[in-house]
Design a protein around this motif. Structure first.
Motif, PDB file in Angstrom:
ATOM      1  N   VAL A  56       2.509   6.489   2.012  1.00 53.26           N
ATOM      2  CA  VAL A  56       1.586   6.959   0.961  1.00 53.26           C
ATOM      3  C   VAL A  56       0.175   7.166   1.494  1.00 53.26           C
ATOM      4  O   VAL A  56      -0.666   7.779   0.826  1.00 53.26           O
ATOM      5  CB  VAL A  56       1.541   5.956  -0.225  1.00 53.26           C
ATOM      6  N   GLY A  57      -0.092   6.655   2.674  1.00 58.58           N
ATOM      7  CA  GLY A  57      -1.448   6.696   3.220  1.00 58.58           C
ATOM      8  C   GLY A  57      -2.181   5.404   2.858  1.00 58.58           C
ATOM      9  O   GLY A  57      -1.949   4.815   1.792  1.00 58.58           O
ATOM     10  N   ALA A  58      -3.066   4.987   3.740  1.00 59.60           N
ATOM     11  CA  ALA A  58      -3.715   3.676   3.572  1.00 59.60           C
ATOM     12  C   ALA A  58      -4.619   3.629   2.343  1.00 59.60           C
ATOM     13  O   ALA A  58      -4.689   2.609   1.649  1.00 59.60           O
ATOM     14  CB  ALA A  58      -4.505   3.318   4.836  1.00 59.60           C
ATOM     15  N   ASP A  59      -5.321   4.726   2.050  1.00 57.92           N
ATOM     16  CA  ASP A  59      -6.218   4.724   0.888  1.00 57.92           C
ATOM     17  C   ASP A  59      -5.432   4.558  -0.404  1.00 57.92           C
ATOM     18  O   ASP A  59      -5.792   3.770  -1.274  1.00 57.92           O
ATOM     19  CB  ASP A  59      -7.033   6.026   0.842  1.00 57.92           C
ATOM     20  N   LYS A  60      -4.347   5.347  -0.507  1.00 55.58           N
ATOM     21  CA  LYS A  60      -3.501   5.279  -1.699  1.00 55.58           C
ATOM     22  C   LYS A  60      -2.854   3.885  -1.813  1.00 55.58           C
ATOM     23  O   LYS A  60      -2.760   3.338  -2.918  1.00 55.58           O
ATOM     24  CB  LYS A  60      -2.415   6.369  -1.593  1.00 55.58           C
TER      25      LYS A  60
ATOM     26  N   ALA B  72      -4.033   1.075  -0.773  1.00 53.94           N
ATOM     27  CA  ALA B  72      -5.064   0.144  -1.248  1.00 53.94           C
ATOM     28  C   ALA B  72      -5.220   0.246  -2.762  1.00 53.94           C
ATOM     29  O   ALA B  72      -5.338  -0.769  -3.464  1.00 53.94           O
ATOM     30  CB  ALA B  72      -6.397   0.448  -0.558  1.00 53.94           C
ATOM     31  N   LYS B  73      -5.205   1.472  -3.261  1.00 57.88           N
ATOM     32  CA  LYS B  73      -5.394   1.696  -4.706  1.00 57.88           C
ATOM     33  C   LYS B  73      -4.203   1.157  -5.511  1.00 57.88           C
ATOM     34  O   LYS B  73      -4.384   0.538  -6.563  1.00 57.88           O
ATOM     35  CB  LYS B  73      -5.583   3.194  -4.948  1.00 57.88           C
TER      36      LYS B  73
ATOM     37  N   VAL C 136      -2.245  -1.329  -4.783  1.00 56.12           N
ATOM     38  CA  VAL C 136      -2.305  -2.798  -4.832  1.00 56.12           C
ATOM     39  C   VAL C 136      -3.440  -3.264  -5.747  1.00 56.12           C
ATOM     40  O   VAL C 136      -3.247  -4.147  -6.601  1.00 56.12           O
ATOM     41  CB  VAL C 136      -2.476  -3.383  -3.407  1.00 56.12           C
ATOM     42  N   ALA C 137      -4.585  -2.655  -5.603  1.00 53.39           N
ATOM     43  CA  ALA C 137      -5.742  -3.068  -6.409  1.00 53.39           C
ATOM     44  C   ALA C 137      -5.512  -2.794  -7.887  1.00 53.39           C
ATOM     45  O   ALA C 137      -5.847  -3.624  -8.749  1.00 53.39           O
ATOM     46  CB  ALA C 137      -7.004  -2.356  -5.914  1.00 53.39           C
ATOM     47  N   ASP C 138      -4.927  -1.646  -8.197  1.00 53.34           N
ATOM     48  CA  ASP C 138      -4.657  -1.304  -9.606  1.00 53.34           C
ATOM     49  C   ASP C 138      -3.709  -2.305 -10.257  1.00 53.34           C
ATOM     50  O   ASP C 138      -3.750  -2.502 -11.477  1.00 53.34           O
ATOM     51  CB  ASP C 138      -4.055   0.106  -9.715  1.00 53.34           C
ATOM     52  N   ALA C 139      -2.849  -2.918  -9.443  1.00 54.87           N
ATOM     53  CA  ALA C 139      -1.915  -3.905  -9.984  1.00 54.87           C
ATOM     54  C   ALA C 139      -2.558  -5.291 -10.074  1.00 54.87           C
ATOM     55  O   ALA C 139      -1.927  -6.248 -10.528  1.00 54.87           O
ATOM     56  CB  ALA C 139      -0.662  -3.969  -9.109  1.00 54.87           C
ATOM     57  N   GLY C 140      -3.778  -5.393  -9.619  1.00 58.52           N
ATOM     58  CA  GLY C 140      -4.480  -6.674  -9.688  1.00 58.52           C
ATOM     59  C   GLY C 140      -4.071  -7.657  -8.600  1.00 58.52           C
ATOM     60  O   GLY C 140      -4.266  -8.869  -8.742  1.00 58.52           O
ATOM     61  N   LEU C 141      -3.510  -7.138  -7.520  1.00 55.16           N
ATOM     62  CA  LEU C 141      -3.054  -8.017  -6.428  1.00 55.16           C
ATOM     63  C   LEU C 141      -3.988  -7.932  -5.228  1.00 55.16           C
ATOM     64  O   LEU C 141      -4.787  -7.006  -5.110  1.00 55.16           O
ATOM     65  CB  LEU C 141      -1.635  -7.616  -5.992  1.00 55.16           C
ATOM     66  N   ARG C 142      -3.838  -8.904  -4.348  1.00 60.29           N
ATOM     67  CA  ARG C 142      -4.511  -8.878  -3.046  1.00 60.29           C
ATOM     68  C   ARG C 142      -3.515  -8.421  -1.975  1.00 60.29           C
ATOM     69  O   ARG C 142      -2.303  -8.550  -2.155  1.00 60.29           O
ATOM     70  CB  ARG C 142      -4.980 -10.289  -2.634  1.00 60.29           C
ATOM     71  N   VAL C 143      -4.039  -7.961  -0.845  1.00 61.03           N
ATOM     72  CA  VAL C 143      -3.196  -7.739   0.340  1.00 61.03           C
ATOM     73  C   VAL C 143      -3.405  -8.944   1.252  1.00 61.03           C
ATOM     74  O   VAL C 143      -4.505  -9.155   1.776  1.00 61.03           O
ATOM     75  CB  VAL C 143      -3.568  -6.444   1.087  1.00 61.03           C
TER      76      VAL C 143
END
Lengths: 303, 303
Positions: B48-52, B54-55, B57-64
């Motif tokens: 999906v690409g690194a930017d996508k 990141a989005k 994971v963040a949209d789901a309220g999770l951390r990496v």
């Protein structure tokens, strides 16, 4: 020995390498090939009796480099402990009778293991304390230390050394909770060097980042009781216990490790112990010759 | 989270555990189950690409919690070295982009290994020097140290930590010449703790007799970057890489190791990374629920 032939006087054939041969056949093959010694397994010794086994080896002009194996000391119940001590005392007497001072110990695995290679009992949300105790590696290792202490006086009386074998961590759950040479040396430390020693088996310890210093320590402490060689091959066999190969067929750097063992002052026999179905299916003399060739190429120049 | 439900806020789903799910599916499943984080593999990120990523994971309220993986640093030829450095710099940029400071490194095996799980080149009596060099574990490990030093400035610039993973010695020939946590710490030692760290993966280090003291050392040195859990099961799978199980199905003492990690001051995520064909063949939500149950029983009480 033919003049100019390689000196195989320190080479020892562990009888597990030629598993299908009787003791007499293995001894005969090793002697004809010019080996200086054999390493014996208790099953082949018991077939003829320890006295007869000693005579077969001596008559062929060979030494017994070690007897395999004592151990399986991890039981936590009184009956299991008593049984382990009795069996190991019998093994100590056998070692003395066949004429070797070196009895190799494979110390056994976790209580949670129902037998080598087998799965742990099924997970259940209950019985937590029992489940945890059966997987307690620290406590299991402490029991090994206790059993060694129990056996030391008997071994000393019989002039036999308990030789602790660190097994590759692949076997930590089901065969031996001694996983490094350093741990073996720590377990040996409370006892005299001529009563508790260690074996360097390349298959089990080749990966250890501390190997050079540990071999040096084993030598300095007078505990370097045996040097066993065979190779780490890939892919692993379905039974990883059988995943050993001739020196040179796998990934182990025998020249380097042999130089470390030599530098540590080891002057004993070099035992070749290979568990491998394909090798077991090969004619004994071919195996004995191949072992001698690889020893001559990869080990002998570094002794 | 439902009142009274276990606190899964430190539990992280490594996407390799649910191998067949896309990144979005795995993140969704983890979020619905109440997990606090996900650990990402580069293949799923690159889809999906690194930017996508990141989005998502963040949209789901999770951390990496971490990115897997950098590494494969053992090449001895200039082209192999250049290629390894370029690939790892790309991985460092990806880690920063997806929003984790922890990039896990699997450092690679011996030159003698033509690929994971494969046999060494056939033995030949010739070409001794080349053969020996390809199996020189000491030199291979020294090259890893050199490559880490090469990458440290770039990682520091990007706020990413090189997290060295000790792999079980079963993988020393073909996947990682870092075989113990102690060795990982020694390799990290010349560098700042926030630039070179270590991961404690129970599958790889559970057998280590020095584990308690090494975890303590990792904490004291500020290098305890990740705690990964899964079990050591027997019999080994045909591909030992896939021989991992749910916590509780094998031989590892999770309560004890988790207490050691807690005592060492670790407050980060606990990542569950299981490679197992049977688990991969199970519905994602079932896997995610089972992981949470085992975590709740065997890990969470000891944090």
């Amino acid at each position: 020995m033919t003049s100019g032939a390689p000196d195989l006087s320190r080479l020892s054939l562990n009888t597990a390498t030629t598993k299908l041969l009787t003791l007499a056949e293995a001894v005969d093959g090793a002697a004809r090939a010019g080996y200086g010694a054999v390493g014996l397994w208790r099953d082949r010794v018991q077939e003829v009796g320890a006295d007869k086994a000693a005579k077969i080896v001596a008559d062929a002009g060979l030494r017994v480099s070690s007897l395999c194996r004592g151990g399986f000391l991890t039981a936590s119940d009184p009956a299991g402990i008593a049984s382990a001590l009795a069996d190991n005392k019998a093994a100590i007497v056998e070692a003395a009778t066949v004429g070797t001072s070196e009895l190799v110990f494979v110390v056994g695995g976790l209580d949670a293991n129902p037998g080598p290679g087998l799965p742990a009992r099924r997970y259940s949300a209950d019985a937590t304390a029992e489940r945890d105790a059966a997987k307690d590696l620290v406590a299991t290792r402490a029991r090994v230390a206790d059993r060694i202490a129990d056996l030391v006086p008997f071994a000393a009386e019989h002039g036999v050394r308990i030789v602790l074998e660190a097994l590759h961590p692949i076997f930590a759950a089901d065969r031996a909770v001694i996983s490094t040479l350093g741990q073996a040396l720590d377990l040996a430390a409370p006892h005299p060097g001529d009563v508790v020693g260690v074996v360097v088996d390349t298959y089990h310890v080749w990966w250890d980042p501390a190997l050079e210093s540990l071999i040096k320590r084993a030598g300095a402490e007078g505990r370097l009781a045996s040097y066993q060689v065979c190779d780490w091959i890939l892919p692993l066999a379905a039974d990883p216990l059988l995943s050993r190969g001739y020196m040179g067929d796998g990934y182990i750097d025998f020249p380097t490790i042999t130089r470390w063992v030599t530098t540590a002052g080891y002057t004993g026999d070099i035992e070749v112990e290979i568990f491998n179905q394909q090798i077991w299916d090969t004619a004994g003399d071919t195996v004995i010759r191949t072992v001698a060739e690889r020893y001559t190429a990869l080990v002998l120049p570094h002794l």
